[in-house]
Design an enzyme around this catalytic site. Sequence first.
Site, PDB file in Angstrom:
ATOM      1  N   HIS A   1      -9.148  -1.879  -4.862  1.00  8.38           N
ATOM      2  CA  HIS A   1      -8.025  -2.377  -4.114  1.00  8.38           C
ATOM      3  C   HIS A   1      -7.116  -3.242  -4.866  1.00  8.38           C
ATOM      4  O   HIS A   1      -5.739  -3.088  -4.592  1.00  8.38           O
ATOM      5  CB  HIS A   1      -8.444  -2.950  -2.968  1.00  8.38           C
TER       6      HIS A   1
ATOM      7  N   HIS B   1       0.757  -1.325  -0.073  1.00  9.74           N
ATOM      8  CA  HIS B   1      -0.150  -0.229  -0.033  1.00  9.74           C
ATOM      9  C   HIS B   1       0.925   1.109  -0.052  1.00  9.74           C
ATOM     10  O   HIS B   1       0.642   2.286  -0.821  1.00  9.74           O
ATOM     11  CB  HIS B   1      -0.988  -0.094   1.188  1.00  9.74           C
TER      12      HIS B   1
ATOM     13  N   HIS C   1      -0.685 -11.186  -5.365  1.00 10.17           N
ATOM     14  CA  HIS C   1       0.679 -10.720  -4.946  1.00 10.17           C
ATOM     15  C   HIS C   1       1.710 -11.565  -5.523  1.00 10.17           C
ATOM     16  O   HIS C   1       2.909 -11.338  -6.053  1.00 10.17           O
ATOM     17  CB  HIS C   1       1.108 -10.555  -3.528  1.00 10.17           C
TER      18      HIS C   1
ATOM     19  N   ASP D   1      -2.630  -2.568  -4.959  1.00  8.67           N
ATOM     20  CA  ASP D   1      -1.986  -3.626  -4.760  1.00  8.67           C
ATOM     21  C   ASP D   1      -0.924  -3.801  -6.043  1.00  8.67           C
ATOM     22  O   ASP D   1       0.283  -4.066  -5.755  1.00  8.67           O
ATOM     23  CB  ASP D   1      -2.593  -4.891  -4.523  1.00  8.67           C
TER      24      ASP D   1
END
Length: 294
Positions: free
Chosen positions: A232, A75, A259, A236
């Site tokens: 969001h 973030h 991720h 990321d």
Amino acid sequence: MKQLTLAKTVKGVGIGLHKGEPIEITLEPLEANSGIVFFRSDLNASYKASPENVINTQMATVLGDDRGFISTIEHLMSAINAYGIDNVRIVLNANEAPVMDGSSISFCMMLDEAGVKELDAPKKIMVIKKPVEVRDGNKFVRLTPTKEPRINYTIKFDNAVIGEQSYNFEFSKKNYIENIARARTFGFLKDVQALRSMNLALGGSLENTIVVDENRILNPEGLRFKDEFVRHKILDAIGDLTLLGYRVFGDYISYAGSHHLNHLLTKEVLKDKDAYEIVSLEKTTQKAYEKVFA
């Protein structure tokens, strides 16, 4: 176009998402060509933000080595990218960055407070020259050459609240602050007990996470955007791509990314020297790329 650092040092405090303890964070200026450097004051250990220093991507992006680690950096990295900051030192007194409200808007406010300072060195960007893709079944992340860098992200969850969502994001600081920075991290109520049994998400609450049940959102204030979940994920992804060390000038396309896939993508890019070019934004080259820093 010059490299940027912070005009002054700024400090903040927030709760760690996974340990649930207060964390002090300090953002400091750095000289040109230093990049983004994390420093754990409790260990006297520095970690350069780069793909080779990533050791875990299970629940967050984690930097580390045999001395220790720093978790949940994405973030903050995302906000740093949006502000076009090339060089900054991030001092933490714990093993994770604070989660703040679950978005990056608090970090944007810290960067606004710090201001920016030009350095006597040209800004550099990474221009994608050919497609690079990583797949896991039907999930994928991809970078392709483009004249106008953007992100096209689609998520699909077997959940009535989220379902399938898509969002297209065109890079600019203004667009990021208005449409991405306030999008919060999210999780499922059914997973909370399992996560806490692994000493994860101990600091998670309705103050910093959208909590989703089978057919409702538990947060009394509801969503900030109707498609906050996919926004969001874009937040990321921007943070994860920042580990490449430069603003990436390419189209990023993702279906059900993560991720982990983002990390594999950054490694694939760096593995193929023909896949990218590092362009120094001198007066003769900056015009074609300056829009992305508006």
